[in-house]
Design a protein around this motif. Structure first.
Motif, short mmCIF file in Angstrom:
data_model
loop_
_atom_site.label_atom_id
_atom_site.label_comp_id
_atom_site.label_asym_id
_atom_site.label_seq_id
_atom_site.Cartn_x
_atom_site.Cartn_y
_atom_site.Cartn_z
N GLU A 241 0.65 -1.38 -0.12
CA GLU A 241 -0.21 0.02 0.03
C GLU A 241 1.09 1.20 0.07
OE1 GLU A 241 -3.37 -2.18 2.54
OE2 GLU A 241 -2.14 -0.72 3.64
N VAL A 242 1.78 1.20 0.86
CA VAL A 242 2.60 2.47 0.93
C VAL A 242 3.50 2.70 -0.65
CG1 VAL A 242 4.93 3.16 1.95
CG2 VAL A 242 3.42 2.42 3.30
N ALA A 243 4.05 1.69 -0.93
CA ALA A 243 4.83 1.87 -2.40
C ALA A 243 3.66 2.42 -3.37
CB ALA A 243 4.92 0.31 -3.03
N LEU A 244 2.62 1.95 -3.59
CA LEU A 244 1.43 2.46 -4.44
C LEU A 244 1.05 4.09 -3.94
CD1 LEU A 244 -1.08 -0.56 -5.05
CD2 LEU A 244 0.64 0.45 -6.56
N ARG A 245 0.98 4.47 -2.78
CA ARG A 245 0.64 5.47 -2.51
C ARG A 245 1.79 6.57 -2.63
NH1 ARG A 245 -2.22 4.64 3.51
NH2 ARG A 245 -3.89 3.81 2.75
N ALA A 246 2.90 6.15 -2.64
CA ALA A 246 4.45 7.09 -2.80
C ALA A 246 4.81 7.00 -4.22
CB ALA A 246 5.24 6.30 -2.10
N GLY A 247 3.92 6.58 -5.21
CA GLY A 247 4.22 6.78 -6.61
C GLY A 247 4.67 5.57 -7.44
N ALA A 248 4.78 4.32 -6.79
CA ALA A 248 5.10 3.12 -7.98
C ALA A 248 3.78 2.94 -8.56
CB ALA A 248 5.47 1.99 -6.98
N LYS A 249 4.16 2.67 -9.85
CA LYS A 249 3.07 2.61 -10.90
C LYS A 249 2.33 1.29 -10.53
CE LYS A 249 5.29 5.03 -14.66
NZ LYS A 249 6.09 4.91 -15.92
N GLN A 250 3.02 0.04 -10.22
CA GLN A 250 2.48 -1.14 -9.63
C GLN A 250 3.16 -1.83 -8.45
OE1 GLN A 250 1.30 -4.06 -12.94
NE2 GLN A 250 2.80 -2.90 -14.29
N SER A 251 2.34 -2.63 -7.82
CA SER A 251 3.13 -3.26 -6.62
C SER A 251 2.51 -4.47 -6.40
CB SER A 251 3.08 -2.18 -5.28
OG SER A 251 3.65 -2.90 -4.09
N LEU A 252 3.35 -5.33 -5.93
CA LEU A 252 3.05 -6.70 -5.81
C LEU A 252 3.56 -7.54 -4.73
CD1 LEU A 252 1.31 -9.05 -7.23
CD2 LEU A 252 3.46 -9.67 -8.42
N LEU A 253 2.97 -8.35 -3.81
CA LEU A 253 3.12 -9.06 -2.90
C LEU A 253 3.66 -10.43 -3.20
CD1 LEU A 253 3.92 -9.11 0.48
CD2 LEU A 253 1.53 -10.02 0.35
N VAL A 254 4.64 -11.03 -3.07
CA VAL A 254 5.14 -12.42 -3.42
C VAL A 254 5.83 -13.01 -2.38
CG1 VAL A 254 5.27 -11.99 -5.83
CG2 VAL A 254 7.47 -11.38 -4.57
N GLN A 255 5.79 -14.37 -2.59
CA GLN A 255 6.27 -15.23 -1.26
C GLN A 255 7.77 -15.93 -1.61
OE1 GLN A 255 3.70 -17.26 1.53
NE2 GLN A 255 2.42 -17.13 -0.32
N ARG A 256 7.60 -16.11 -3.20
CA ARG A 256 8.93 -16.75 -3.72
C ARG A 256 9.01 -16.14 -5.23
NH1 ARG A 256 10.82 -21.27 -1.38
NH2 ARG A 256 12.70 -21.02 -2.56
N ALA A 257 10.20 -16.34 -5.92
CA ALA A 257 10.59 -15.77 -7.32
C ALA A 257 9.64 -16.47 -8.25
CB ALA A 257 11.77 -16.21 -7.56
N SER A 258 9.04 -17.65 -7.86
CA SER A 258 8.23 -18.40 -8.82
C SER A 258 7.14 -17.94 -8.96
CB SER A 258 8.16 -19.85 -8.29
OG SER A 258 7.87 -19.90 -6.89
N GLU A 259 6.50 -16.85 -7.95
CA GLU A 259 5.18 -16.39 -7.97
C GLU A 259 5.29 -15.20 -8.98
OE1 GLU A 259 3.68 -15.38 -3.97
OE2 GLU A 259 3.77 -17.56 -3.36
N ILE A 260 6.32 -14.64 -9.46
CA ILE A 260 6.29 -13.60 -10.11
C ILE A 260 5.90 -13.61 -11.53
CG2 ILE A 260 7.75 -11.61 -11.20
CD1 ILE A 260 9.86 -12.33 -9.03
N ASP A 261 4.80 -12.98 -12.03
CA ASP A 261 4.20 -13.11 -13.25
C ASP A 261 4.93 -12.28 -13.98
OD1 ASP A 261 2.58 -13.01 -15.65
OD2 ASP A 261 0.69 -12.92 -14.64
N TRP A 262 6.00 -12.73 -14.95
CA TRP A 262 6.69 -11.83 -15.63
C TRP A 262 5.94 -11.15 -16.84
CZ3 TRP A 262 11.50 -10.87 -13.43
CH2 TRP A 262 11.66 -11.83 -12.46
N ASP A 263 5.01 -11.69 -17.33
CA ASP A 263 4.19 -11.22 -18.30
C ASP A 263 3.32 -9.78 -17.95
OD1 ASP A 263 5.21 -12.68 -20.33
OD2 ASP A 263 3.33 -14.34 -19.78
N ALA A 264 2.96 -10.14 -16.56
CA ALA A 264 2.17 -8.99 -16.20
C ALA A 264 3.05 -7.84 -15.92
CB ALA A 264 1.50 -9.35 -14.78
N ILE A 265 4.31 -7.98 -15.52
CA ILE A 265 5.32 -6.77 -14.92
C ILE A 265 5.22 -5.98 -16.40
CG2 ILE A 265 7.77 -6.36 -14.63
CD1 ILE A 265 7.60 -8.59 -12.72
N GLY A 266 5.53 -6.78 -17.42
CA GLY A 266 5.80 -5.92 -18.70
C GLY A 266 7.12 -5.24 -18.93
#
Length: 332
Positions: A241-266
């Motif tokens: 929430e802090v990241a989004l409010r402070a100006g990040a275009k997107q922010s995501l919570l992940v537990q491991r690298a395997s959870e990262i959706d690389w296509d969604a990151i763009g």
């Protein structure tokens, strides 16, 4: 044919990851296993992180939800209470069952317990600002008699809260809340109840504040901001929430690298990276390596402050040697 990787800057926040209270709690389980052998029982998740829980299980820890689940033949083995704190009824139950327990409650959570008890001792009804159902909130409310604490979660709750005696109120907060959101709740309560008494010191812990400030400073200009943490980790979710409010275009919570959706990151040029207070550094390193496999990566340290807090483990464990190897699985 050589494929040119796109360039990427990772803004790595500092401080990040384990706080002193989480580090202490994990050490208590590791040291108990070294001293008493397996199994060591742990009531609830020691901290909100599956990697940590599964790593301790592999070493011989057994996680239970309630004390009655501990088999009779293992009643001589220690049971550890989680870093979030427990109601007074839990150690009382352990004593009734003749269980040997080690309390891994974070000292800063214990401080909130004492602040709440002080309010009550001085005749004040306690207003607890926090999230319903969170183990820390359950533990704090359980320090006082039923009805002695009222939970307020939001500014809207603060606007409608109706105490029996508006002139005799004292507040405390969950340690892992959003600093900005909590300030709004306190402001509304103070506006409505001018005699509301604050605790002697801030209830939100230093680690929560420091991690939020680091993310706040790093977020502007970030195309994406990754927070390492568990879905049930309050302080990790607040960082998103802090990241989004402070100006990040997107922010995501992940537990491991395997959870990262690389296509969604763009397409991205700058990525922020931090970790909640219960997330191990080894996963941060895992995620950095995953980015390096896909991008020509430059690391940029976004350091807000340096933490050097250290909390002693339980007296029963202080003479057990803790080696670097004992903690390498989480420290990376």
């Amino acid at each position: 044919m050589t494929v040119t990787k796109p360039k990427l800057t990772i803004r790595l926040c500092g401080p990040r990851g384990f706080c002193a209270g989480v580090d202490r709690a994990i050490q208590i389980v590791v040291l108990a296993l070294k001293r008493y052998g397996a199994p060591v029982y742990v009531r609830h998740e020691i901290v909100h992180n599956r990697y940590v829980v599964e790593g301790l299980e592999a070493k011989g820890a057994v996680f239970v939800e309630e004390l009655h689940e501990i088999p009779a033949e293992h009643r001589d083995q220690p049971v550890v209470f989680s870093a979030h704190g427990v109601p007074k009824s839990v150690p009382a139950d352990a004593s009734d069952r003749n269980l040997f327990y080690l309390d891994a409650t974070c000292p800063l959570v214990s401080k909130v317990h004492k602040q709440a008890m002080r309010h009550e001792r001085l005749g004040r009804h306690v207003v607890l600002i926090g999230h319903a159902g969170h183990p820390e909130v359950i533990g704090t409310m359980g320090q006082l008699p039923e009805g002695a604490v009222s939970l307020v979660e939001t500014v809207a709750d603060a606007e409608t809260y109706q105490p029996v005696d508006p002139d005799n109120l004292g507040f405390v907060t969950q340690t892992t809340l959003s600093v900005d959101d909590t300030a709004g709740v306190i402001a509304k309560l103070t506006e409505r109840f001018p005699n509301l008494k604050a605790p002697a010191a801030d209830s939100i812990c230093y680690a929560t504040t420091n991690r939020q400030e680091a993310v706040k400073q790093a977020a502007p200009g970030c195309d994406f901001f990754l927070i390492v943490g568990a879905p049930n980790s309050s302080n990790s979710r607040r960082l998103v929430e802090v990241a989004l409010r402070a100006g990040a275009k997107q922010s995501l919570l992940v537990q491991r690298a395997s959870e990262i959706d690389w296509d969604a990151i763009g397409p991205v040029a700058t990525v922020g990276l931090s970790a909640g207070a219960s997330a191990p550094e080894v996963i941060v390193n895992e995620i950095i390596e995953a980015f390096k496999a896909r991008y020509e990566t430059t690391l940029e340290l976004a350091e807000f402050s340096i933490e050097n807090e250290h909390f002693l483990v339980n007296r029963e464990l202080r003479d057990v040697e803790l080696t670097t190897e004992d903690m390498a699985w989480v420290n990376g």
